[in-house]
Design a protein around this motif. Structure first.
Motif, PDB file in Angstrom:
ATOM      1  N   GLN A  38       0.846  -1.194   0.000  1.00 34.18           N
ATOM      2  CA  GLN A  38       0.000   0.000   0.000  1.00 34.18           C
ATOM      3  C   GLN A  38       0.879   1.241   0.000  1.00 34.18           C
ATOM      4  N   LYS A  39       0.865   1.965  -1.105  1.00 31.26           N
ATOM      5  CA  LYS A  39       1.596   3.223  -1.184  1.00 31.26           C
ATOM      6  C   LYS A  39       0.758   4.331  -0.572  1.00 31.26           C
ATOM      7  N   PRO A  40       1.395   5.409  -0.088  1.00 30.74           N
ATOM      8  CA  PRO A  40       0.659   6.475   0.618  1.00 30.74           C
ATOM      9  C   PRO A  40      -0.497   7.017  -0.199  1.00 30.74           C
ATOM     10  N   GLY A  41      -1.677   7.041   0.421  1.00 29.92           N
ATOM     11  CA  GLY A  41      -2.865   7.598  -0.214  1.00 29.92           C
ATOM     12  C   GLY A  41      -3.504   6.717  -1.265  1.00 29.92           C
ATOM     13  N   LYS A  42      -3.034   5.482  -1.401  1.00 29.95           N
ATOM     14  CA  LYS A  42      -3.547   4.578  -2.423  1.00 29.95           C
ATOM     15  C   LYS A  42      -4.167   3.327  -1.808  1.00 29.95           C
ATOM     16  N   ALA A  43      -4.920   2.603  -2.629  1.00 30.76           N
ATOM     17  CA  ALA A  43      -5.451   1.315  -2.200  1.00 30.76           C
ATOM     18  C   ALA A  43      -4.329   0.274  -2.177  1.00 30.76           C
ATOM     19  N   ASP A  82       9.570   1.341  -3.911  1.00 31.06           N
ATOM     20  CA  ASP A  82       9.085   0.328  -2.968  1.00 31.06           C
ATOM     21  C   ASP A  82       8.710   0.942  -1.615  1.00 31.06           C
ATOM     22  N   LEU A  83       8.874   2.271  -1.484  1.00 27.54           N
ATOM     23  CA  LEU A  83       8.434   2.947  -0.276  1.00 27.54           C
ATOM     24  C   LEU A  83       6.930   2.747  -0.122  1.00 27.54           C
ATOM     25  N   ALA A  84       6.527   2.076   0.962  1.00 27.93           N
ATOM     26  CA  ALA A  84       5.122   1.670   1.119  1.00 27.93           C
ATOM     27  C   ALA A  84       4.956   0.983   2.468  1.00 27.93           C
ATOM     28  N   THR A  85       3.698   0.671   2.780  1.00 31.80           N
ATOM     29  CA  THR A  85       3.390  -0.205   3.909  1.00 31.80           C
ATOM     30  C   THR A  85       2.978  -1.560   3.344  1.00 31.80           C
ATOM     31  N   TYR A  86       3.481  -2.623   3.937  1.00 34.38           N
ATOM     32  CA  TYR A  86       3.234  -3.984   3.464  1.00 34.38           C
ATOM     33  C   TYR A  86       2.390  -4.729   4.494  1.00 34.38           C
TER      34      TYR A  86
ATOM     35  N   GLY B  44      -4.670  -0.027  10.341  1.00 32.08           N
ATOM     36  CA  GLY B  44      -4.592  -1.163   9.437  1.00 32.08           C
ATOM     37  C   GLY B  44      -5.923  -1.503   8.789  1.00 32.08           C
ATOM     38  N   LEU B  45      -5.937  -2.632   8.095  1.00 33.44           N
ATOM     39  CA  LEU B  45      -7.063  -3.053   7.275  1.00 33.44           C
ATOM     40  C   LEU B  45      -7.973  -4.026   8.031  1.00 33.44           C
ATOM     41  N   GLU B  46      -9.280  -3.827   7.870  1.00 31.78           N
ATOM     42  CA  GLU B  46     -10.273  -4.692   8.513  1.00 31.78           C
ATOM     43  C   GLU B  46     -11.236  -5.221   7.457  1.00 31.78           C
ATOM     44  N   TRP B  47     -11.362  -6.535   7.375  1.00 35.61           N
ATOM     45  CA  TRP B  47     -12.299  -7.180   6.452  1.00 35.61           C
ATOM     46  C   TRP B  47     -13.711  -7.072   7.006  1.00 35.61           C
ATOM     47  N   ILE B  48     -14.639  -6.567   6.207  1.00 36.61           N
ATOM     48  CA  ILE B  48     -16.020  -6.404   6.643  1.00 36.61           C
ATOM     49  C   ILE B  48     -16.852  -7.615   6.244  1.00 36.61           C
ATOM     50  N   GLN B 109     -10.550   2.552  -5.451  1.00 32.11           N
ATOM     51  CA  GLN B 109      -9.597   3.558  -4.949  1.00 32.11           C
ATOM     52  C   GLN B 109      -9.838   3.899  -3.491  1.00 32.11           C
ATOM     53  N   GLY B 110     -11.022   3.553  -2.980  1.00 30.83           N
ATOM     54  CA  GLY B 110     -11.352   3.848  -1.593  1.00 30.83           C
ATOM     55  C   GLY B 110     -12.116   5.154  -1.464  1.00 30.83           C
TER      56      GLY B 110
END
Lengths: 107, 117
Positions: A38-43, A82-86, B44-48, B109-110
């Protein structure tokens, strides 16, 4: 629910480095483990599925391994992009659950 | 290539119902388990939960009493309703498709939904 625990929570590495992120499940999930970037501000975007399979379009520097309760995501030759959250995620059962995330910074 | 797009109000009052729709293009509504996932700001992410086009559903037990996911095959859309919302429901809501991995192969995209009076 199956708890997913990632380590570390954050790390910083240099371009070209080999980076490893681990994910542990609270019970055996066979190879039902996925990784997302997940890159900043993205899905989030699917990076690895079924523990070690790469979707088409994902660079080959990303790889995954593991089974049972312990899994690893490796980036071989870190790039700026690759800067992102995994996040890891188990698909063994419902409810689907995610790790808390690993924030990767570039030195 | 499947594309997903969320739509719906960005602001909902406490105790009211959050309603979102996801429009699917470039693919068939029968291709995936249609899923909603949320992410509170900075968390973090939560599955609904998810629904298959046949009508079968599966919800997160932590939200099950308040959630409904439905699919409209004629419009290639699926929807989320979450009732009795509180500030804790403030989050970016993503629609996604779970494929045969099984994995979340495609994402919208959210959309940020804020619960506030």
């Amino acid at each position: 629910d199956i708890q997913m625990t990632q380590s570390p929570s954050s790390l910083s590495a240099s371009v070209g480095d080999r980076v490893t992120i681990t994910c542990r499940a609270s019970q055996s999930i066979s190879t039902s483990l996925n990784w997302y970037q997940q890159k900043p501000g993205k899905a989030p975007n699917l990076l690895i599925y079924a523990a070690s399979s790469l979707p088409s379009g994902v660079p080959s520097r990303f790889s995954g391994s593991g089974s049972g309760t312990d899994f690893t995501l490796t980036i071989s030759g870190l790039q700026y992009e690759d800067l992102a959250t995994y996040y890891c995620q188990q698909s063994y059962t419902t409810p689907r659950t995610f790790g808390q995330g690993t924030k990767l910074g570039i030195k | 290539q499947v594309k997903l797009q969320e739509s719906g109000p960005g602001l909902v009052k406490p105790s009211e119902t959050l309603s979102l729709t996801c429009t699917v293009s470039g693919g068939s509504i029968s291709d995936y388990y249609w899923t909603w996932i949320r992410q509170p700001p900075g968390k973090g992410l939560e599955w609904i939960g998810f629904m298959y086009y046949s009508g079968s559903t599966n919800y997160n037990p932590s939200l099950e009493s308040r959630v409904t996911i439905s699919v409209d095959t004629s419009k290639n859309q699926f929807s989320l309703k979450l009732n009795s919302v509180t500030a804790a429901d403030t989050a970016v809501y993503y629609c996604a498709g779970e494929g045969s991995g099984p994995s979340f192969d495609c994402w919208g995209q959210g959309t940020l939904v804020t619960v506030s009076s």
